[in-house]
Design an enzyme around this catalytic site. Structure first.
Site, PDB file in Angstrom:
ATOM      1  N   ASP A 196       0.825  -1.213   0.000  1.00  0.00           N
ATOM      2  CA  ASP A 196       0.000   0.000   0.000  1.00  0.00           C
ATOM      3  C   ASP A 196       0.859   1.262   0.000  1.00  0.00           C
ATOM      4  OD1 ASP A 196      -2.473   1.315  -0.007  1.00  0.00           O
ATOM      5  OD2 ASP A 196      -2.526   1.472   2.177  1.00  0.00           O
ATOM      6  N   LEU A 197       1.930   1.278  -0.796  1.00  0.00           N
ATOM      7  CA  LEU A 197       2.841   2.421  -0.753  1.00  0.00           C
ATOM      8  C   LEU A 197       2.419   3.491  -1.762  1.00  0.00           C
ATOM      9  CD1 LEU A 197       5.153   3.505   0.851  1.00  0.00           C
ATOM     10  CD2 LEU A 197       6.732   2.558  -0.833  1.00  0.00           C
TER      11      LEU A 197
END
Length: 295
Positions: A196-197
């Site tokens: 989830d960057l």
């Protein structure tokens, strides 16, 4: 007494139903327990995302930190494991952790300096790619949730979901994403992924220009980590530039990276359809642009 943000409470009820209600009800006592246990003093305004309450604190020796309280689930339970392995290399450093509750004490970064606030979107994409290069250097440990299992589940669920997609072109795109995953599913990879960057999960720090926060880690192929940077600040005409730039920085095989990025699109489409929501236009456009790429 800790005040619980209404937005956090609403998100927990929306996504976690009764478990979310129970988590919110227990949060004030949980916060007080760990403030006392770890000898912490509140040092700022509480922050929150969709799933966690984050309290700026000072330790007994004056060291600044944050207390992160979150519901423990299959995504969050790997976070302290990953942060320990990364040990501050590209990511926020873990200072302490309570296994039964998932509560963490983390180094305090500068929440006022978020990558999302920088106007140069292309530079932001490159920052994310460079951070991912650090994070992906680590082999995922035994017991981490695995992309191979996720891919198998997605492919099993796809036929039923396709029957519920009314638009023929959208249905074809979802089917093409599933076909792409099927081609690489037998080689899911073993890197420690963030999952989830995006640019709101990158903060500045004194010890490094930028560091990643809030991983939802899993073991898998680095191509599965590209989607957030393609989707945030979404610009259809920028999809291929971002994809090419990230695969260049990470040294990825583009055909495999395309397939696993389509896997992320498939994952989102399955979730949306199964929850009775329409497919995301950004997801469909990413699939469309990547499908048309031959090089």
């Amino acid at each position: 007494m800790i005040d619980i943000p209404a937005e956090l409470a609403e998100a927990q009820v929306k996504f976690n139903k009764e478990a979310g209600r129970a988590f919110i009800a227990a949060l004030p006592d949980l916060a007080e327990r760990f403030l006392d246990r770890w000898e912490l003093r509140l040092a700022g305004t509480p922050m929150h995302g969709v799933s966690a309450l984050v309290l700026p604190v000072d330790r007994a020796d004056g060291t600044p930190a944050v207390l992160k309280l979150q519901i423990r689930d299959h995504e969050s339970e790997g976070e302290p494991v990953a942060l320990r392995l990364w040990d501050g290399d590209g990511a926020v450093r873990l200072l302490d952790h309570d296994e039964p509750t998932g509560t963490m004490l983390l180094e305090r970064l500068d929440s006022s300096r978020m990558l999302a606030h920088r106007p140069d979107v292309h530079e932001g994409v490159l920052v994310i790619a460079r951070l991912l290069a650090h994070l992906h250097a680590t082999t995922a440990p035994p017991g981490m949730r695995r992309l191979g299992d996720i891919a198998a589940s997605m492919l099993e669920r796809t036929p039923a979901v396709l029957e519920r997609v009314p638009d023929p072109e959208a249905r074809r795109l979802v089917a093409d994403c599933a076909a792409a995953v099927r081609e690489v599913a037998d080689q899911p990879g073993d890197r420690l992924l963030h999952w989830d960057l995006h640019d709101e999960n990158v903060l500045a720090a004194d010890r490094a220009p930028w560091l990643a926060i809030d991983p939802k880690p899993l073991a898998g192929d680095p191509g599965f980590d590209l989607w957030p940077a393609l989707a945030n600040n979404f610009d259809p005409g920028d999809v291929l530039w971002r994809f090419d730039a990230m695969t260049d920085v990470l040294g990825l095989d583009r055909a495999r990276a395309r397939a696993w990025t389509c896997g992320r699109v498939l994952q989102n489409c399955l979730w949306e359809t199964e929850e009775g929501r329409p497919l995301g236009e950004a997801d469909l456009e990413i699939a469309r642009r990547l499908r048309g790429r031959t090089g």
